[in-house]
Design a protein around this motif. Sequence first.
Motif, PDB file in Angstrom:
ATOM      1  N   ALA A 142       2.580   1.591  -3.263  1.00 34.32           N
ATOM      2  CA  ALA A 142       1.414   1.904  -4.314  1.00 34.32           C
ATOM      3  C   ALA A 142       1.216   3.549  -4.179  1.00 34.32           C
ATOM      4  O   ALA A 142       1.057   4.354  -5.381  1.00 34.32           O
ATOM      5  N   LEU A 143       1.171   4.060  -2.943  1.00 33.90           N
ATOM      6  CA  LEU A 143       0.697   5.415  -2.967  1.00 33.90           C
ATOM      7  C   LEU A 143       1.848   6.258  -3.158  1.00 33.90           C
ATOM      8  O   LEU A 143       1.761   7.259  -3.536  1.00 33.90           O
ATOM      9  N   SER A 144       3.296   5.759  -2.750  1.00 30.47           N
ATOM     10  CA  SER A 144       4.419   6.503  -3.171  1.00 30.47           C
ATOM     11  C   SER A 144       4.448   6.731  -4.648  1.00 30.47           C
ATOM     12  O   SER A 144       4.570   7.773  -5.111  1.00 30.47           O
ATOM     13  N   ALA A 196       1.926   6.565  -6.774  1.00 33.51           N
ATOM     14  CA  ALA A 196       0.960   7.540  -7.233  1.00 33.51           C
ATOM     15  C   ALA A 196       1.342   8.873  -7.048  1.00 33.51           C
ATOM     16  O   ALA A 196       1.122   9.825  -7.752  1.00 33.51           O
ATOM     17  N   VAL A 197       1.862   9.366  -5.782  1.00 36.74           N
ATOM     18  CA  VAL A 197       2.193  10.638  -5.533  1.00 36.74           C
ATOM     19  C   VAL A 197       3.381  11.224  -6.373  1.00 36.74           C
ATOM     20  O   VAL A 197       3.490  12.270  -7.005  1.00 36.74           O
ATOM     21  N   THR A 257       7.652  14.385  -3.283  1.00 30.68           N
ATOM     22  CA  THR A 257       6.980  12.950  -2.998  1.00 30.68           C
ATOM     23  C   THR A 257       7.229  12.701  -1.537  1.00 30.68           C
ATOM     24  O   THR A 257       6.281  12.530  -0.893  1.00 30.68           O
ATOM     25  N   ILE A 264       1.304  12.810   5.056  1.00 29.18           N
ATOM     26  CA  ILE A 264       0.276  11.923   5.040  1.00 29.18           C
ATOM     27  C   ILE A 264       0.339  11.115   6.180  1.00 29.18           C
ATOM     28  O   ILE A 264      -0.485  10.508   7.065  1.00 29.18           O
ATOM     29  N   LEU A 274       4.136  12.392   1.247  1.00 26.87           N
ATOM     30  CA  LEU A 274       4.346  11.185   1.974  1.00 26.87           C
ATOM     31  C   LEU A 274       4.381  11.434   3.641  1.00 26.87           C
ATOM     32  O   LEU A 274       3.805  10.594   4.521  1.00 26.87           O
ATOM     33  N   ILE A 288       0.810  -1.315  -0.001  1.00 29.44           N
ATOM     34  CA  ILE A 288      -0.212  -0.173   0.021  1.00 29.44           C
ATOM     35  C   ILE A 288       0.849   1.101   0.153  1.00 29.44           C
ATOM     36  O   ILE A 288       0.760   2.326  -0.883  1.00 29.44           O
ATOM     37  N   VAL A 289       1.888   1.206   0.693  1.00 28.43           N
ATOM     38  CA  VAL A 289       2.950   2.374   0.905  1.00 28.43           C
ATOM     39  C   VAL A 289       3.525   2.627  -0.320  1.00 28.43           C
ATOM     40  O   VAL A 289       3.666   3.523  -0.987  1.00 28.43           O
TER      41      VAL A 289
END
Length: 305
Positions: free
Chosen positions: A14-16, A18-19, A49, A56, A53, A11-12
């Motif tokens: 994928a989020l990274s 995307a950002v 980025t 977040i 992160l 999840i981290v």
Amino acid sequence: MWLVAPIALLIVGALSLAVYHYAYELFAHAADRHEPPKPVNVSDVVKTTVTVLTLIGAVLAGIYAYRKQLLAEGDARRADASQLADRYTTAAEQLGHERAAVRLAGVYALARLADDWIDQRQVCIDVLCAYLRMPYEPHPAEATHKEGEREVRLTIIRTIRDHLRHPDTPTSWTENFLDFTGATFDGGDFTDSHFHGRADFRRAIFPSGIIDFRRAVFSGTVIFRTTKFSGSTVDFTHAEFSGGTVDFTGATFSGGTVSFRDVLLRSGEINFEGAEQTGGTVDFTHARSDGTQINWGPFPHPPEP
């Protein structure tokens, strides 16, 4: 642990990603608008980025800490409630003990619990009032007489009085319901008490002793319906009846003395309809009426101020 950790990393990641792509698109759009066009600075994209992160992560950490605090507070409240419930059980058991000294300890314990346990204060008060409503034999020669019982009952009355004297304190009981229905009063001190809530003396018996309501303030609903004043001295001297309802409907005055000397009848309603005096003395000397709706029943009107 072995299942949650890989999922969290995915999840981290994928989020990274995307950002990073979103930040790259922003920087690329800005570079294309520049004259002459500039290449995208990957270092700036990475810094942005990482910053996003980090923010977040800080927000999620704050939410987690807040949630953890709520859970801790909930656990603390449950622990406090459990402790208060244990204190209630202990005090109630003491009130039912055979020895008067233990019953007295139960009275004080229950009063302290009512002060500490606001949510269940009325329950604690109800238990103390229920004790006064229990059958009571004041004469030592009778088989049902309990040693020290009168002192226990007088202590309950004094405890209630102490909580009625100061309406503005956090431990005041002036707004609570006091149920003395059918209780026997052969003494008791309610001087300077404030009855702002509902106090029910319906069918109570005043056979002997002195029951003192001097300087009491009655601004709630106080009921003496069908109460029997048969031999005690009940003293309302300098009491104030203001804004509430005091009901003596059907009360019987057959002995003793009930004194309303120097009372102030300011407003509200007082009702003696159906009351009956067959003996004793009911004294309204120097009573003053100022805007109170009064049904005097069999009693003579006090002089106007």
